[in-house]
Each structure stands twice: as structure tokens, then as C-alpha cells.
Design an enzyme around this catalytic site. Structure first.
Site, PDB file in Angstrom:
ATOM      1  N   ARG A  81       0.868  -1.167   0.000  1.00 28.41           N
ATOM      2  CA  ARG A  81       0.000   0.000   0.000  1.00 28.41           C
ATOM      3  C   ARG A  81       0.906   1.218   0.000  1.00 28.41           C
ATOM      4  O   ARG A  81       1.994   1.184   0.579  1.00 28.41           O
ATOM      5  CB  ARG A  81      -0.863   0.005   1.269  1.00 28.41           C
ATOM      6  CG  ARG A  81      -1.866   1.146   1.325  1.00 28.41           C
ATOM      7  CD  ARG A  81      -2.573   1.208   2.661  1.00 28.41           C
ATOM      8  NE  ARG A  81      -1.698   1.808   3.687  1.00 28.41           N
ATOM      9  CZ  ARG A  81      -2.014   1.903   4.967  1.00 28.41           C
ATOM     10  NH1 ARG A  81      -3.157   1.410   5.405  1.00 28.41           N
ATOM     11  NH2 ARG A  81      -1.182   2.447   5.827  1.00 28.41           N
ATOM     12  N   HIS A 545     -10.545  11.673  16.829  1.00 29.72           N
ATOM     13  CA  HIS A 545     -10.637  10.236  16.548  1.00 29.72           C
ATOM     14  C   HIS A 545     -10.252   9.434  17.798  1.00 29.72           C
ATOM     15  O   HIS A 545     -10.986   8.532  18.210  1.00 29.72           O
ATOM     16  CB  HIS A 545      -9.712   9.899  15.371  1.00 29.72           C
ATOM     17  CG  HIS A 545      -9.604   8.440  15.040  1.00 29.72           C
ATOM     18  ND1 HIS A 545     -10.240   7.874  13.949  1.00 29.72           N
ATOM     19  CD2 HIS A 545      -8.929   7.431  15.632  1.00 29.72           C
ATOM     20  CE1 HIS A 545      -9.965   6.573  13.907  1.00 29.72           C
ATOM     21  NE2 HIS A 545      -9.159   6.282  14.916  1.00 29.72           N
ATOM     22  N   GLU A 546      -9.149   9.782  18.395  1.00 27.05           N
ATOM     23  CA  GLU A 546      -8.677   9.016  19.555  1.00 27.05           C
ATOM     24  C   GLU A 546      -9.603   9.213  20.761  1.00 27.05           C
ATOM     25  O   GLU A 546      -9.892   8.265  21.483  1.00 27.05           O
ATOM     26  CB  GLU A 546      -7.237   9.384  19.915  1.00 27.05           C
ATOM     27  CG  GLU A 546      -6.196   9.118  18.807  1.00 27.05           C
ATOM     28  CD  GLU A 546      -6.233   7.704  18.234  1.00 27.05           C
ATOM     29  OE1 GLU A 546      -6.695   6.789  18.934  1.00 27.05           O
ATOM     30  OE2 GLU A 546      -5.834   7.523  17.068  1.00 27.05           O
ATOM     31  N   HIS A 549     -12.588   7.074  20.397  1.00 28.70           N
ATOM     32  CA  HIS A 549     -12.355   5.650  20.676  1.00 28.70           C
ATOM     33  C   HIS A 549     -12.769   5.294  22.116  1.00 28.70           C
ATOM     34  O   HIS A 549     -13.138   4.165  22.396  1.00 28.70           O
ATOM     35  CB  HIS A 549     -10.880   5.282  20.471  1.00 28.70           C
ATOM     36  CG  HIS A 549     -10.582   4.774  19.093  1.00 28.70           C
ATOM     37  ND1 HIS A 549     -11.385   3.858  18.443  1.00 28.70           N
ATOM     38  CD2 HIS A 549      -9.568   5.043  18.232  1.00 28.70           C
ATOM     39  CE1 HIS A 549     -10.876   3.591  17.246  1.00 28.70           C
ATOM     40  NE2 HIS A 549      -9.774   4.299  17.089  1.00 28.70           N
ATOM     41  N   GLU A 608     -13.581   1.902  14.387  1.00 30.17           N
ATOM     42  CA  GLU A 608     -12.795   2.919  13.690  1.00 30.17           C
ATOM     43  C   GLU A 608     -13.701   3.921  12.968  1.00 30.17           C
ATOM     44  O   GLU A 608     -13.393   5.114  12.920  1.00 30.17           O
ATOM     45  CB  GLU A 608     -11.844   2.254  12.692  1.00 30.17           C
ATOM     46  CG  GLU A 608     -10.737   1.446  13.351  1.00 30.17           C
ATOM     47  CD  GLU A 608      -9.824   2.296  14.231  1.00 30.17           C
ATOM     48  OE1 GLU A 608      -9.672   3.503  13.946  1.00 30.17           O
ATOM     49  OE2 GLU A 608      -9.284   1.764  15.211  1.00 30.17           O
ATOM     50  N   ASP A 612     -13.705   7.837  13.371  1.00 31.79           N
ATOM     51  CA  ASP A 612     -13.511   8.756  12.237  1.00 31.79           C
ATOM     52  C   ASP A 612     -14.614   9.806  12.176  1.00 31.79           C
ATOM     53  O   ASP A 612     -14.349  11.000  12.000  1.00 31.79           O
ATOM     54  CB  ASP A 612     -13.527   7.967  10.908  1.00 31.79           C
ATOM     55  CG  ASP A 612     -12.187   7.301  10.621  1.00 31.79           C
ATOM     56  OD1 ASP A 612     -11.185   7.660  11.270  1.00 31.79           O
ATOM     57  OD2 ASP A 612     -12.129   6.423   9.724  1.00 31.79           O
ATOM     58  N   HIS A 673      -9.663  -0.971  10.154  1.00 34.58           N
ATOM     59  CA  HIS A 673      -9.978   0.325   9.562  1.00 34.58           C
ATOM     60  C   HIS A 673     -10.632   0.104   8.199  1.00 34.58           C
ATOM     61  O   HIS A 673     -10.301  -0.861   7.508  1.00 34.58           O
ATOM     62  CB  HIS A 673      -8.711   1.162   9.357  1.00 34.58           C
ATOM     63  CG  HIS A 673      -7.925   1.374  10.615  1.00 34.58           C
ATOM     64  ND1 HIS A 673      -6.938   0.503  11.023  1.00 34.58           N
ATOM     65  CD2 HIS A 673      -7.986   2.345  11.545  1.00 34.58           C
ATOM     66  CE1 HIS A 673      -6.421   0.944  12.171  1.00 34.58           C
ATOM     67  NE2 HIS A 673      -7.043   2.051  12.518  1.00 34.58           N
ATOM     68  N   ARG A 679     -12.796   5.805   4.403  1.00 36.76           N
ATOM     69  CA  ARG A 679     -12.634   6.577   5.634  1.00 36.76           C
ATOM     70  C   ARG A 679     -13.012   8.027   5.349  1.00 36.76           C
ATOM     71  O   ARG A 679     -13.609   8.700   6.188  1.00 36.76           O
ATOM     72  CB  ARG A 679     -11.182   6.513   6.144  1.00 36.76           C
ATOM     73  CG  ARG A 679     -10.759   5.139   6.588  1.00 36.76           C
ATOM     74  CD  ARG A 679      -9.417   5.190   7.284  1.00 36.76           C
ATOM     75  NE  ARG A 679      -9.545   5.676   8.662  1.00 36.76           N
ATOM     76  CZ  ARG A 679      -8.608   5.549   9.579  1.00 36.76           C
ATOM     77  NH1 ARG A 679      -7.444   4.970   9.260  1.00 36.76           N
ATOM     78  NH2 ARG A 679      -8.784   5.993  10.802  1.00 36.76           N
TER      79      ARG A 679
HETATM   80 ZN   LIG Z   1      -8.499   4.363  15.447  1.00 38.05          ZN
END
Ligand SMILES: [Zn+2]
Length: 711
Positions: A81, A545-546, A549, A608, A612, A673, A679
Site C-alpha cells: 500500500r 478520533h482518539e 475511541h 474505527e 472517524d 480500519h 474513511r
Molecule cells: Zn483508530
């Protein structure tokens, strides 16, 4: 939205900047205003180059934001990737390589020696050294023809793999923060998410196994018997596939659900019989041997948390079908497979076709990259110190801390908008968000001179200067013992769980903690000089994002102190599940062309996707608030883009990248993810502020009528 002239302007701009780059330095360009001004031009050219302004943002925003980058980059032969994110990682490795070559003063004395020696491994070390070392692998016969089954004891083999080689096979036994009491450690027993050779790579995988087995047998002077080896490795593959089929069927969230009811906290007592997988397997012996490697005696009624009881029941049945010889060969194969990268070139050659089938790559990474990566993974504090000294601006810490505060405030304010949550749960959510602790950049101690603490991390390592392979085994042992040793210790909440030279960010539910290593605090995510619209769209989104979570389908099961505890009302809990169903459905509908049209797993990527979606919404609101307080920023020169538009473009550009089809097919089954493209698409399709910024009509691809929202 962009005129042709500005596009051309953008390209001219880049050439200009590149050619005067050196001049700027030598002329002593110290005025910070000029620097800020230059950064505006540099940023404008970066952004426009990555875009495809000819495409329609309301139709395919990913193409609009990333089309230019995708056009100008081919995936390197050694990569599965390639994305802007991956490029940052590649560049970080170049910096680390430079540090090593400069031979700068190194904090941990052992470190430099190791790094330097390991960099010249490979061709220069005689192959005999490896085969000698291989003898020290699990003491018993290795792919041996005559196998004395009665003397084979599974508890011994599994515990040796675990404690000496950090290889947890068949039964994943480890020491970790107790989910029910985050201040202490406890023993876990769990499933081992096995690799399963997918259809299409099975043949390549089998050939890989067979060639390695033959090579090692020859190195050890075993009798040549190709037919035996071929049949045996086929059996090993069958065994592995059966294990993988039962372990992969048990989703993490299912096992967590089990734990919340506490029904599977077992004691190691004489009542062995009632525990799963106990027929012919002595748990007490197994766990005691593992723990004795760090001189810990397990107690009469030692508590053990068991995840994935159904797996252990299935395991029993599978194991009874195979001879001990095959199980032993499976154990050794899995260990050797992990070590191929540390062996000489001929071993790597044996896996070329397999890697091609699995990842689509046709070249191995160059030696120095593997080397730098290996040392960074195994000695993250020492490498982190080098990286931070070279590349990290100290004031970033304060600025990022400030950004975290702003995004956190928005997360809390936004709770008021949520209809699906009742007041009590909102109050608890607020408390949890407030309690999230942060780590930014690097742990301070790694930069200290005369660094005893840093040296202590490595003192027990028995490195030999010219024995790279043996040194890697030494690392395996040390990593295993480091975590086992913690069983009787209190949890150190300040310890860093990751190195500084890492381009990524983390949330830990057991600690209720977010971590942003120095490696991610760089453009396009963050820079002191770049526009705040870009900082919020970059690192601001990562922060959101974190934080989110902590409130996704897994994180929500933990309270503000990191204890697994249900703090939700029935009403809110019920509605949370309703809200997430919408997202599961939305992402499951994405059919990915690169993976042959396979659909994204909406359930597997749920956590995830929740993060996001929350992240982009919080970061955007935080930016709007910032503008209200601080006023409008200057525009980027040559670009006819508003700040709101720039915010979304910079967010998307973090994820510009493409996959090899082989790897796409693989990762859609294993990655938690969503693919990079989704995303971006998924979270923006759900966000009204995006459609407003780009004037997208209802019913366009990027502005669907139905929107999903959790946080
Ligand atoms: Zn994450």
C-alpha cells in the site's frame, strides 16, 4: 471551484520554491513573518498538487482531494500500500538512518553497537551462524522424521514458545492490565487470531513452507526425505487452517461481552475439570512454567481471565485429530516464519512467490529499512531519543496540548445535541472525556544526559556484536519477560506504551489515555507555521478520533478510570446500538473495486468508523470556535478555496493512497480500519457541514439524505 489559472500558478509556485530553498537558508532568513509567508506558498502548492480540481467534489470527494497525488505516485515494488501516511513513515526511516550514520552520541550504550552491527548483517555473516542458532530453537527435534510422541508434552512446548520466544501459539496467555481493575495486572488466556492462508495464496504458502523446511533440515544435516517434508507441511497447513477458522469466528466484541458478565473469570485451582480445554491439558502446569521464567509462583487460587471460551472448546477437538509431531512442526514453523526477515538472503528468497500472492509485492525492502524498522520496534526509547533530538520542535508539545483541550471541550459540548442519550449517561460521558489523560511527543526522561533509566531498559540484553540472529532471539525473550514480570506489580500509568518515532496515534481503554508520538506531529497533520484550518483538519481530527475511541463499541465498556464497568443507562445503551446499526449498514454497502468488488465489513470496522466520524465533527467545530475567538486566517495564495474547504481537503489528503489488489483483498478481511477512500467518503457523507462548505445538493453522492451519527 478552482480556476485554471490558479492551478497553473500552483505548479509554477512549486518550482520556484524548490529552486530557492537552499538560498533561503544561506541568506539567513530569520524573520518569522517571512517564514510564515513562505509556508503559505509551500502549503498551497502541496495541496493543489495532491488534488484533482477538474473532478466534482460533491460526486467523488476522494478523487477531488487526492486525484493529483494518486496520478503522480506508483506503489513501490516493495510496498503493498502506498499513501501520504505511508510516505511519512518512509521519510521517518530516512531520518533515523541519517542519525545512525552520523554516529551521534547515543543514550543507551548498548544501542549503537547493536544498530551498527545489525546494519551490516546479511551477506557478511556466514550462514553457518544461523543454522547453529536454529538448533537452539525449541530444543526438541525440528521437522524430525522419527518423532517420539510419548515424550512430547504440550504444556512444556507452549510455555517455552511463550516465555522464551514471545510466541503465543494455540493459547494466548499474557499478563495485562486487569480490565475490571485498571490499577493491577492479571493473567489472561485468549484465542490466538490465527493467520489463515486464503484461497488463492494456499499453494504459494505451502511451497514457502516446504522450501524453508527443506533448507533447515539440510542445514541441520537431517536425512533428505522430500516426500516426508511435503506431506508433513501439508498437514501443518491443514492444522493451521482449522485453528484459524475457529479463532477468527470469535469476534473481539463477543468475547468482551462475555467478560462484562464476569462469568469467565476462573481460578487456577484443583477444579481443573470445569475449565474449557482441560482434557489432557494441565492449565496449572502450563501457566506455572510460563511464570517461572520470571520467578513468579502462581497462587493456589490465582485468577485468570478467559476470553473466547468457545474457541478453547473447539481447540480441544482439533488437537485430538493430529499427531504430536504435526503440532510440534506447526509451532516451529510459526516461529521460523516470523524470523525469516532476520535470516540470510536465501531464506527471504524462499518467500518471494508467497509475498507476491499475499501482498502483491515483488521486491523485499532494502536492508537498511528493515534494519531501522527492526531497531525502532525493539528499542523504541533509544531510537525515540535520537529522533526527537533531530526532528522535534519542543514547543509543539504545548500547542498540541492546547488543541487537545479545544477538541475535548467540543466533544463535551456536543453531547447536548444528542437525542439518543439520557442526561445521566451524558454526565458520565462528560466525566470520562474530562478524565482522559494525554501523552504528547515523547517521555521526558529519554532526553536526559547520563541516562541511567534508559540504559536500564536494555541492560539485561545479552547482545553479541557479530551475532545478529542470536540478538533477535534475545529481544524476543526480553520482550516476553518484560510483560510477564508485571503480574505482581501495580500499573504504572505514566509509562509510554509506544515509542516517539512513530507516525500514528493511540487510545488505551484500560488507561483512558490518548497518545500522540512525535512522529505524527508534522505536516500535513500539524505545524506551528501552517494554517489552523489545516492543523484542525489534520491533527485536530486525529485527536477527535482518539478521544472518540473511548466511546466506541469497545471503549464505551470502560469507565473514566479504565475499569470495565457499565456506566450506561438501559435507554442510552439501547439507543447507542441503534445509532451504530446505521453505520454498520452504511459501510457494509461500500463495494471496493481494488478488492474485486468485495464489501467492507461494517461490523469489523465499526469502532474505527465511529472514531472517524466523531473526530472530523469535533475537529471542525473546534476550528469554527477558534476562528470566532482569534479571527480569520490569511487565505492560501493562488487557491480559490475557503478555510472550511481547506479543512476538509487537508483531512482527506491525509488518507490519499492506493493498494495493490492482492493486499486490498487481504486487508478488507483483516484490517479494523475501512479502506482509505471510505474513511474519507463515509465520514463526510454523514456530515452536513461538509455539504455546506462545498455547496453539495441533497441527493448527490457526498450529500445523501440519510445520515448516520453516533457522537
Ligand atoms: Zn483508530
Amino acid at each position: 471551484l478552482l480556476t485554471w489559472s490558479s492551478l497553473v500558478f500552483g505548479h509554477q509556485l512549486l518550482l520556484l520554491l524548490l529552486s530557492i530553498g537552499v538560498g533561503v537558508k544561506t541568506l539567513g532568513f530569520h524573520n518569522p513573518h517571512h517564514l510564515k509567508y513562505l509556508t503559505l506558498w509551500w502549503t498551497a502548492s502541496r495541496i493543489i498538487q495532491n488534488m484533482d480540481p477538474t473532478s466534482e467534489p460533491c460526486n467523488d470527494f476522494y478523487q477531488y482531494a487526492c486525484g493529483g497525488w494518486l496520478n503522480r505516485h506508483v506503489i513501490p515494488e516493495s510496498s503493498s500500500r502506498y499513501s501520504i501516511f505511508d510516505k511519512l513513515r518512509d521519510d521517518l526511516e530516512i531520518i533515523l538512518k541519517g542519525e545512525e550514520q552520523k554516529g551521534l552520541a547515543v543514550p543507551a550504550a548498548t544501542f549503537s553497537k547493536f544498530l551498527l552491527r545489525s546494519n551490516i548483517l546479511g551477506s557478511k555473516v556466514p550462514p553457518s551462524s544461523y543454522s547453529y542458532a536454529l538448533r537452539s530453537f525449541p530444543a526438541l527435534t525440528f521437522y524430525e522424521f522419527k518423532f517420539l510422541e510419548p515424550y512430547w508434552v504440550m504444556e512444556e512446548k507452549l510455555s517455552m514458545m511463550n516465555s522464551q520466544f514471545n510466541k503465543r501459539l494455540l493459547i494466548d496467555m499474557f499478563v495485562w492490565n486487569d480490565d475490571r481493575d485498571s490499577r493491577s495486572h492479571i493473567i489472561y488466556v485468549s484465542t490466538t487470531p490465527g493467520p489463515s492462508a486464503q484461497l488463492g495464496v494456499r499453494e504459494a504458502y505451502l511451497q514457502f513452507m516446504i522450501s524453508i523446511a527443506k533448507m533447515i533440515r539440510a542445514d541441520l544435516n537431517f536425512t533428505k526425505d522430500d516426500e516426508f517434508v511435503e506431506n508433513e507441511m501439508l498437514l501443518v497447513m491443514k492444522f493451521e487452517t482449522e485453528i484459524a477458522n475457529v479463532s477468527n469466528n470469535i469476534k473481539a466484541w463477543e468475547t468482551k461481552q462475555l467478560l462484562s458478565s464476569n462469568s469467565n473469570v476462573l481460578s487456577i485451582t484443583p477444579y481443573q475439570v470445569s475449565t474449557p480445554f482441560s482434557q489432557n491439558f494441565n492449565w496449572t502446569v502450563f501457566i506455572q512454567i510460563v511464570m517461572s521464567s520470571v520467578n513468579i509462583n502462581i497462587l493456589e487460587n490465582e485468577e485468570v481471565v478467559v476470553y473466547g471460551v468457545p474457541y478453547l472448546q473447539n481447540l480441544q477437538e482439533i488437537i485430538s485429530k493430529y499427531p504430536a509431531r504435526t503440532i510440534q512442526n506447526y509451532l516451529v514453523w510459526r516461529l521460523v516464519q516470523d524470523q525469516i526477515s532476520n535470516l540470510s538472503h536465501r531464506f527471504k528468497e524462499a518467500r518471494v512467490s508467497y509475498r507476491k500472492a499475499l501482498y502483491g509485492t515483488s521486491l523485499e525492502d532494502v536492508q537498511w529499512r528493515e534494519c531501522v524498522r527492526y531497531v525502532n520496534n525493539n528499542m523504541e526509547s533509544a531510537v525515540g531519543a535520537l529522533y526527537v533530538k533531530q526532528s522535534f520542535a519542543g514547543e509543539s508539545k504545548r500547542m498540541v496540548s492546547d488543541l487537545i483541550q479545544k477538541v475535548r471541550e467540543v466533544f463535551i459540548e456536543t453531547l447536548n445535541e444528542l437525542q439518543w442519550m439520557d442526561e445521566l449517561s451524558k454526565k458520565r460521558a462528560q466525566e470520562k472525556a474530562t478524565a482522559i489523560r494525554e501523552q504528547i511527543g515523547y517521555p521526558d526522561y529519554i532526553l536526559e544526559e547520563q541516562n541511567k533509566k534508559l540504559d536500564d531498559e536494555y541492560y539485561q540484553l545479552n547482545f553479541k556484536e557479530d551475532m545478529f540472529f542470536e540478538n533477535t532471539l534475545e529481544n524476543l525473550k526480553s520482550n516476553a519477560q518484560k510483560s510477564l514480570k508485571k503480574l505482581r506489580e501495580k500499573v504504572d500509568q505514566d509509562v509510554w506504551i509506544i515509542g516517539a518515532a512513530v507516525v500514528n496515534a493511540f487510545y488505551s481503554p484500560n488507561r483512558n489515555q490518548i497518545v500522540f508520538p512525535a512522529g505524527i506531529l508534522q505536516p500535513p497533520f500539524f505545524s506551528k507555521q501552517q494554517l489552523q484550518a489545516l492543523n484542525f483538519g489534520g491533527i485536530g481530527m486525529v485527536i477527535g478520533h482518539e478521544i472518540t475511541h473511548g466511546f466506541d463499541d469497545n471503549g464505551r465498556n470502560f469507565d473514566k478510570d479504565g475499569n470495565m464497568l457499565d456506566w450506561w443507562s438501559n435507554f442510552s445503551s439501547q439507543h447507542f446500538k441503534e445509532q451504530t446499526k446505521c453505520m454498520v449498514y452504511q459501510y457494509s454497502n461500500y463495494s471496493w473495486d481494488l478488492a474485486g468488488g468485495q464489501h467492507v465489513s461494517g461490523l469489523g470496522t465499526l469502532g474505527e468508523n465511529i472514531a472517524d466520524n466523531g473526530g472530523i465533527r469535533q475537529a471542525y467545530k473546534a476550528y469554527i470556535k477558534w476562528v470566532e475567538q482569534e479571527g480569520q486566517e490569511p487565505r492560501l495564495p493562488g487557491l480559490n478555496l475557503t478555510h472550511e474547504q481547506l479543512f476538509f481537503i487537508n483531512f482527506a489528503q491525509v488518507w490519499c493512497g492506493s493498494y495493490r489488489p492482492e493486499y486490498a483483498s487481504q486487508s478488507i478481511k483483516t484490517d479494523v480500519h475501512s479502506p482509505l477512500k471510505y474513511r474519507v467518503m463515509g465520514s463526510l457523507q454523514n456530515f452536513e457541514a461538509f455539504s455546506e462548505a462545498f455547496h453539495c445538493h441533497t441527493g448527490t453522492v457526498m450529500h445523501p439524505e440519510e445520515k448516520c451519527r453516533v457522537w
